[in-house]
Design an enzyme around this catalytic site. Sequence first.
Site, PDB file in Angstrom:
ATOM      1  N   ASP A 135       3.312   8.972  -7.447  1.00  0.00           N
ATOM      2  CA  ASP A 135       3.565   8.957  -6.008  1.00  0.00           C
ATOM      3  C   ASP A 135       2.809   7.834  -5.315  1.00  0.00           C
ATOM      4  O   ASP A 135       3.295   7.257  -4.345  1.00  0.00           O
ATOM      5  CB  ASP A 135       3.175  10.304  -5.390  1.00  0.00           C
ATOM      6  CG  ASP A 135       3.989  11.455  -5.948  1.00  0.00           C
ATOM      7  OD1 ASP A 135       5.227  11.349  -5.919  1.00  0.00           O
ATOM      8  OD2 ASP A 135       3.406  12.436  -6.430  1.00  0.00           O
ATOM      9  N   HIS A 152       5.448  18.926  -2.342  1.00  0.00           N
ATOM     10  CA  HIS A 152       6.324  18.627  -3.491  1.00  0.00           C
ATOM     11  C   HIS A 152       6.845  17.203  -3.375  1.00  0.00           C
ATOM     12  O   HIS A 152       6.231  16.253  -3.835  1.00  0.00           O
ATOM     13  CB  HIS A 152       7.457  19.647  -3.533  1.00  0.00           C
ATOM     14  CG  HIS A 152       8.321  19.567  -4.756  1.00  0.00           C
ATOM     15  ND1 HIS A 152       8.007  18.801  -5.864  1.00  0.00           N
ATOM     16  CD2 HIS A 152       9.518  20.165  -5.059  1.00  0.00           C
ATOM     17  CE1 HIS A 152       8.953  18.936  -6.777  1.00  0.00           C
ATOM     18  NE2 HIS A 152       9.879  19.756  -6.307  1.00  0.00           N
ATOM     19  N   HIS A 170      -3.027  14.916 -10.468  1.00  0.00           N
ATOM     20  CA  HIS A 170      -1.742  15.621 -10.472  1.00  0.00           C
ATOM     21  C   HIS A 170      -1.974  17.052 -10.916  1.00  0.00           C
ATOM     22  O   HIS A 170      -2.822  17.313 -11.772  1.00  0.00           O
ATOM     23  CB  HIS A 170      -0.763  14.923 -11.433  1.00  0.00           C
ATOM     24  CG  HIS A 170       0.658  15.347 -11.256  1.00  0.00           C
ATOM     25  ND1 HIS A 170       1.167  16.501 -11.820  1.00  0.00           N
ATOM     26  CD2 HIS A 170       1.689  14.770 -10.592  1.00  0.00           C
ATOM     27  CE1 HIS A 170       2.451  16.612 -11.509  1.00  0.00           C
ATOM     28  NE2 HIS A 170       2.793  15.591 -10.768  1.00  0.00           N
TER      29      HIS A 170
END
Length: 426
Positions: A362, A264, A305
């Site tokens: 990210d 996460h 993703h």
Amino acid sequence: MAEKSAQLILGDKTLDLPILSGSVGPDVLDIAKLSAAGIFTYDPGFGSTASCESKITFIDGDNGILLHRGYPIEQLADHSDYMETCYLLLRGELPNAKQKEEFVSTVRAHTMVNEQLRQFFQGFRRDAHPMAVMCGVVGALSAFYHDSLSISDERHREIAAFRLLSKIPTLAAMCYKYSIGQPFMQPNNALSYSENFLHMMFATPCEPYKVSPVLAQAMDKIFILHADHEQNASTSTVRLAGSTGANPFACIAAGIAALWGPAHGGANEAVLRMLNEIGSVANVHKFVDRAKDKNDPFRLMGFGHRVYKNFDPRAKVMRQTCHDVLQELGINDPQLELAMKLEEIALSDPYFIEKKLYPNVDFYSGIILKAIGIPTTMFTVIFALARTVGWIAHWNEMISGSYRIGRPRQLYTGHTSRDYVAMDKR
């Protein structure tokens, strides 16, 4: 009432299940009354289950859309700032000038933490992971603010929200300072939210520190792009904890614990670990080939993703910010050069394009944070800092409306009933 319904046939029984429609997005089958028929649904990971009704954030992963209260994330990142985005998430509308000034002023008024709380840090090892410390000190806030713990009191909820929004950056910076043995820096309320955080992270008492406007803006965009992401694991954890009537500080601490998981909140840390494994630009093509080999366990982190099947709308904003930061700092870092080479390949290689494995938020946020000088162990802490406002908004939305304590069902596959056997006969 639902205008549409579906029929479920169970042997000689036929059940009418209402079909609910939201303002946007797919219809939802209301299965709340299935248990009365003696049957439950089985949905590991809740990938096909809507756990609540919400007006805060909408995601269309197939088309790369992320909306906060109806506003596209790209517009908020380009034209708004984190404080205005916080106001939007918490109150449902963009503020006018006076409303924003009052909101920012209230946040600034609560940035300091109790001196006794500062002493808590001495109980942790210096090499403790900052997320372990954050779980402890955020949960401990409830021990200091008994005056705002009544969840049925709207004013108490508002006070708790401001305290969390204001104090979490202070606590996050304290986690970093403690880990490197430097003195804590008091908040400077003359600075913006993002400037103040960088000041508390990198300033020292012995010399003046000037926050770079480019880095402050990059930090602000990182906060905006991580502010909320609908019913993800940590937000669902906050809602589940909140459904028990737990106080808001405990609920946010639960969210931080859930965010700590590498699947996460730890994704941008994983990007840096991957870059370390690749080593240098000379090895890029070898590792890209390994990533294409389905029999090879190596995976490129920061690409694709789970929710966004096309592109991550946050990544477009973060990409430009990433390049702005690298240009501002003029860093000659082999690891960052390697990251840019990976980006180039991912945006041009037919394999990545066909499978829509574009760099995600990210990938870029990890590079930016490293360039700013933030250690990888602090990446998830900063994610928690940014996501706090989303957690608060979802918690408050749930508490303000009609809700039940969360109680998922299970598919039991263990032993059936059996008799106890005395120890001398086993």
